[in-house]
Scaffold this motif. Structure first.
Motif, PDB file in Angstrom:
ATOM      1  N   SER A  35       7.115  -1.974 -13.290  1.00 18.83           N
ATOM      2  CA  SER A  35       7.174  -2.041 -11.827  1.00 18.83           C
ATOM      3  C   SER A  35       6.730  -3.390 -11.268  1.00 18.83           C
ATOM      4  CB  SER A  35       6.310  -0.935 -11.222  1.00 18.83           C
ATOM      5  OG  SER A  35       4.944  -1.238 -11.384  1.00 18.83           O
ATOM      6  N   THR A  36       6.161  -4.247 -12.093  1.00 16.89           N
ATOM      7  CA  THR A  36       5.620  -5.516 -11.605  1.00 16.89           C
ATOM      8  C   THR A  36       6.641  -6.380 -10.861  1.00 16.89           C
ATOM      9  OG1 THR A  36       3.977  -5.509 -13.367  1.00 16.89           O
ATOM     10  CG2 THR A  36       4.378  -7.604 -12.300  1.00 16.89           C
ATOM     11  N   PRO A  37       7.850  -6.599 -11.367  1.00 16.63           N
ATOM     12  CA  PRO A  37       8.769  -7.479 -10.621  1.00 16.63           C
ATOM     13  C   PRO A  37       9.387  -6.843  -9.375  1.00 16.63           C
ATOM     14  CG  PRO A  37       9.801  -6.751 -12.655  1.00 16.63           C
ATOM     15  CD  PRO A  37       8.397  -6.225 -12.663  1.00 16.63           C
ATOM     16  N   HIS A  38       9.274  -5.544  -9.213  1.00 18.27           N
ATOM     17  CA  HIS A  38       9.905  -4.846  -8.085  1.00 18.27           C
ATOM     18  C   HIS A  38       8.924  -4.706  -6.923  1.00 18.27           C
ATOM     19  CE1 HIS A  38      13.136  -4.017 -10.858  1.00 18.27           C
ATOM     20  NE2 HIS A  38      12.262  -3.502 -11.691  1.00 18.27           N
ATOM     21  N   MET A  39       8.632  -5.825  -6.268  1.00 18.33           N
ATOM     22  CA  MET A  39       7.594  -5.843  -5.238  1.00 18.33           C
ATOM     23  C   MET A  39       7.966  -4.981  -4.033  1.00 18.33           C
ATOM     24  SD  MET A  39       5.649  -9.079  -3.576  1.00 18.33           S
ATOM     25  CE  MET A  39       6.951  -9.676  -2.529  1.00 18.33           C
ATOM     26  N   LEU A  40       9.171  -5.080  -3.558  1.00 25.85           N
ATOM     27  CA  LEU A  40       9.575  -4.307  -2.378  1.00 25.85           C
ATOM     28  C   LEU A  40       9.504  -2.807  -2.648  1.00 25.85           C
ATOM     29  CD1 LEU A  40      10.690  -4.295   0.506  1.00 25.85           C
ATOM     30  CD2 LEU A  40      12.977  -4.315  -0.497  1.00 25.85           C
ATOM     31  N   ASN A  41       9.976  -2.371  -3.806  1.00 23.87           N
ATOM     32  CA  ASN A  41       9.934  -0.944  -4.153  1.00 23.87           C
ATOM     33  C   ASN A  41       8.496  -0.439  -4.283  1.00 23.87           C
ATOM     34  OD1 ASN A  41      12.700  -0.941  -4.180  1.00 23.87           O
ATOM     35  ND2 ASN A  41      12.851  -1.225  -6.389  1.00 23.87           N
ATOM     36  N   ARG A  42       7.629  -1.276  -4.841  1.00 21.63           N
ATOM     37  CA  ARG A  42       6.224  -0.871  -4.968  1.00 21.63           C
ATOM     38  C   ARG A  42       5.600  -0.665  -3.597  1.00 21.63           C
ATOM     39  NH1 ARG A  42       3.146  -4.770  -6.723  1.00 21.63           N
ATOM     40  NH2 ARG A  42       4.685  -6.374  -7.124  1.00 21.63           N
ATOM     41  N   TRP A  43       5.862  -1.581  -2.649  1.00 22.58           N
ATOM     42  CA  TRP A  43       5.258  -1.466  -1.328  1.00 22.58           C
ATOM     43  C   TRP A  43       5.868  -0.326  -0.531  1.00 22.58           C
ATOM     44  CZ3 TRP A  43       0.708  -3.100  -0.119  1.00 22.58           C
ATOM     45  CH2 TRP A  43       0.151  -4.144  -0.833  1.00 22.58           C
ATOM     46  N   ILE A  44       7.136  -0.005  -0.777  1.00 26.05           N
ATOM     47  CA  ILE A  44       7.732   1.173  -0.141  1.00 26.05           C
ATOM     48  C   ILE A  44       7.052   2.441  -0.658  1.00 26.05           C
ATOM     49  CG2 ILE A  44       9.851   2.552  -0.036  1.00 26.05           C
ATOM     50  CD1 ILE A  44      11.388  -0.100   0.160  1.00 26.05           C
ATOM     51  N   ALA A  45       6.796   2.485  -1.973  1.00 24.28           N
ATOM     52  CA  ALA A  45       6.082   3.636  -2.548  1.00 24.28           C
ATOM     53  C   ALA A  45       4.675   3.739  -1.961  1.00 24.28           C
ATOM     54  CB  ALA A  45       6.023   3.516  -4.067  1.00 24.28           C
ATOM     55  N   PHE A  46       4.019   2.590  -1.762  1.00 23.67           N
ATOM     56  CA  PHE A  46       2.690   2.609  -1.139  1.00 23.67           C
ATOM     57  C   PHE A  46       2.751   3.162   0.281  1.00 23.67           C
ATOM     58  CE2 PHE A  46       0.113   0.358   1.993  1.00 23.67           C
ATOM     59  CZ  PHE A  46      -1.102   0.954   1.730  1.00 23.67           C
ATOM     60  N   LEU A  47       3.736   2.724   1.051  1.00 28.15           N
ATOM     61  CA  LEU A  47       3.870   3.226   2.426  1.00 28.15           C
ATOM     62  C   LEU A  47       4.093   4.725   2.447  1.00 28.15           C
ATOM     63  CD1 LEU A  47       5.979   0.433   4.141  1.00 28.15           C
ATOM     64  CD2 LEU A  47       3.558   0.967   4.482  1.00 28.15           C
ATOM     65  N   PHE A  48       4.820   5.246   1.480  1.00 33.48           N
ATOM     66  CA  PHE A  48       5.009   6.690   1.384  1.00 33.48           C
ATOM     67  C   PHE A  48       3.683   7.396   1.098  1.00 33.48           C
ATOM     68  CE2 PHE A  48       5.758  10.440  -1.295  1.00 33.48           C
ATOM     69  CZ  PHE A  48       6.450  11.226  -0.385  1.00 33.48           C
ATOM     70  N   VAL A  49       2.924   6.878   0.134  1.00 36.20           N
ATOM     71  CA  VAL A  49       1.624   7.478  -0.212  1.00 36.20           C
ATOM     72  C   VAL A  49       0.676   7.410   0.979  1.00 36.20           C
ATOM     73  CG1 VAL A  49      -0.430   7.164  -1.668  1.00 36.20           C
ATOM     74  CG2 VAL A  49       1.834   7.076  -2.695  1.00 36.20           C
ATOM     75  N   ALA A  50       0.635   6.268   1.667  1.00 35.20           N
ATOM     76  CA  ALA A  50      -0.257   6.111   2.823  1.00 35.20           C
ATOM     77  C   ALA A  50       0.145   7.037   3.959  1.00 35.20           C
ATOM     78  CB  ALA A  50      -0.256   4.658   3.291  1.00 35.20           C
ATOM     79  N   SER A  51       1.445   7.200   4.193  1.00 35.20           N
ATOM     80  CA  SER A  51       1.873   8.087   5.277  1.00 35.20           C
ATOM     81  C   SER A  51       1.584   9.547   4.961  1.00 35.20           C
ATOM     82  CB  SER A  51       3.355   7.875   5.585  1.00 35.20           C
ATOM     83  OG  SER A  51       4.135   8.153   4.453  1.00 35.20           O
ATOM     84  N   VAL A  52       1.676   9.926   3.687  1.00 34.75           N
ATOM     85  CA  VAL A  52       1.309  11.298   3.302  1.00 34.75           C
ATOM     86  C   VAL A  52      -0.172  11.534   3.569  1.00 34.75           C
ATOM     87  CG1 VAL A  52       1.023  12.843   1.313  1.00 34.75           C
ATOM     88  CG2 VAL A  52       3.184  11.657   1.659  1.00 34.75           C
ATOM     89  N   TYR A  53      -1.017  10.543   3.237  1.00 36.23           N
ATOM     90  CA  TYR A  53      -2.455  10.687   3.486  1.00 36.23           C
ATOM     91  C   TYR A  53      -2.747  10.780   4.986  1.00 36.23           C
ATOM     92  CZ  TYR A  53      -7.324   9.602   4.047  1.00 36.23           C
ATOM     93  OH  TYR A  53      -8.636   9.652   4.430  1.00 36.23           O
ATOM     94  N   VAL A  54      -2.126   9.890   5.777  1.00 32.29           N
ATOM     95  CA  VAL A  54      -2.363   9.890   7.232  1.00 32.29           C
ATOM     96  C   VAL A  54      -1.893  11.203   7.845  1.00 32.29           C
ATOM     97  CG1 VAL A  54      -1.652   8.778   9.389  1.00 32.29           C
ATOM     98  CG2 VAL A  54      -2.349   7.390   7.445  1.00 32.29           C
ATOM     99  N   LEU A  55      -0.761  11.696   7.397  1.00 37.18           N
ATOM    100  CA  LEU A  55      -0.252  12.977   7.902  1.00 37.18           C
ATOM    101  C   LEU A  55      -1.204  14.117   7.564  1.00 37.18           C
ATOM    102  CD1 LEU A  55       2.157  14.387   9.301  1.00 37.18           C
ATOM    103  CD2 LEU A  55       3.091  14.769   7.014  1.00 37.18           C
TER     104      LEU A  55
END
Length: 198
Positions: A35-55
Motif C-alpha cells: 500500500s505504500t505507493p498508493h497514497m491517494l487510496n490510503r488517505w481515502i481509506a483513512f477518511l472512511f475510518v475517520a468518518s465511521v468513528y465520527v458517526l
C-alpha cells in the motif's frame, strides 16, 4: 540428551501460536508494503475510518474524552509531520549542516521528522483504537464537551502559530508538489528565438 523429543515434529501449542502470529504479522506487513505507493487510496481509506468513528461518536453522544485524547494525539503527529528531521535551532548550537537560509546556499530537500506513510499509519491506527474504545463503557466519562473542544482549538491555534513562526524563521516549507521543472520555459524561449530568426 534427555527431554528432547525423538522426532522433530512435536509441536507445542506455544510454538503453534508463535508460528501463526508470525505468519499473520508477515502478511500484514506485506499488505502495508504493497500500500505504500498508493497514497491517494490510503488517505481515502483513512477518511472512511475517520468518518465511521465520527458517526459512531455522534450517534452515541458520548466518548468525548476518547475523542479529546485522539485530537491531542493527532496534533502531536501533525507537529512531527510538519517539522524537519533535524531541528535547525539544535543544529545551530552543534555547528552542523543546516537548512539553506540564502539563495546561494546548497539546496537540500525537506526531510520530515515523521514521514507521510508513518503519519498515515499512526493516525489510522489511532482512529481504529479509538473506535474499539467506544465499545467499552469504562471510557465514556461524562464531561461537558464544549470546554474540551474550546481547549483543543486554543491548543491547536497556539501550536500552529509556533510552528509557522519556526517555519518562517528558518525558511522551510514542509510541502512540495514534486520536482520543479524548468524545461517548459526553456523550450518556449528557444521556440520564440527560432521563430524570430526565421
Amino acid at each position: 540428551m534427555e527431554g528432547a523429543p525423538a522426532g522433530g515434529d512435536d509441536v507445542t501449542p506455544a510454538t503453534a501460536i508463535s508460528r501463526w502470529s508470525f505468519r499473520v504479522s508477515q502478511r500484514y506487513q506485506h499488505l502495508l508494503d504493497k500500500s505504500t505507493p498508493h497514497m491517494l487510496n490510503r488517505w481515502i481509506a483513512f477518511l472512511f475510518v475517520a468518518s465511521v468513528y465520527v458517526l459512531r461518536v455522534y450517534l452515541i453522544q458520548g466518548f468525548y474524552i476518547v475523542s479529546y485524547g485522539l485530537g491531542i494525539y493527532i496534533l502531536n503527529l501533525l507537529i512531527g509531520f510538519l517539522s524537519p528531521q533535524v531541528d535547525p535551532e539544535i543544529q545551530n548550537l552543534s555547528e552542523g549542516p543546516s537548512l539553506p537560509t540564502r539563495g546561494s546556499d546548497e539546496f537540500r530537500p525537506f526531510v520530515r521528522r515523521l514521514p507521510e506513510f508513518k503519519f498515515w499509519y499512526s493516525i489510522t491506527k489511532a482512529f481504529c483504537i479509538a473506535f474499539v474504545m467506544t465499545f467499552f463503557s469504562a471510557f465514556d466519562v461524562p464531561v461537558f464537551w464544549p470546554i474540551l473542544l474550546f481547549y483543543w482549538l486554543s491548543l491547536f491555534i497556539l501550536t500552529m502559530r509556533r510552528q509557522i513562526t519556526h517555519m518562517i524563521k528558518y525558511k522551510y516549507v514542509p510541502f512540495s508538489l514534486g520536482k520543479q521543472r524548468y524545461d517548459q520555459k526553456r523550450t518556449s524561449s528557444t521556440e520564440s528565438s527560432s521563430l524570430s530568426t526565421d
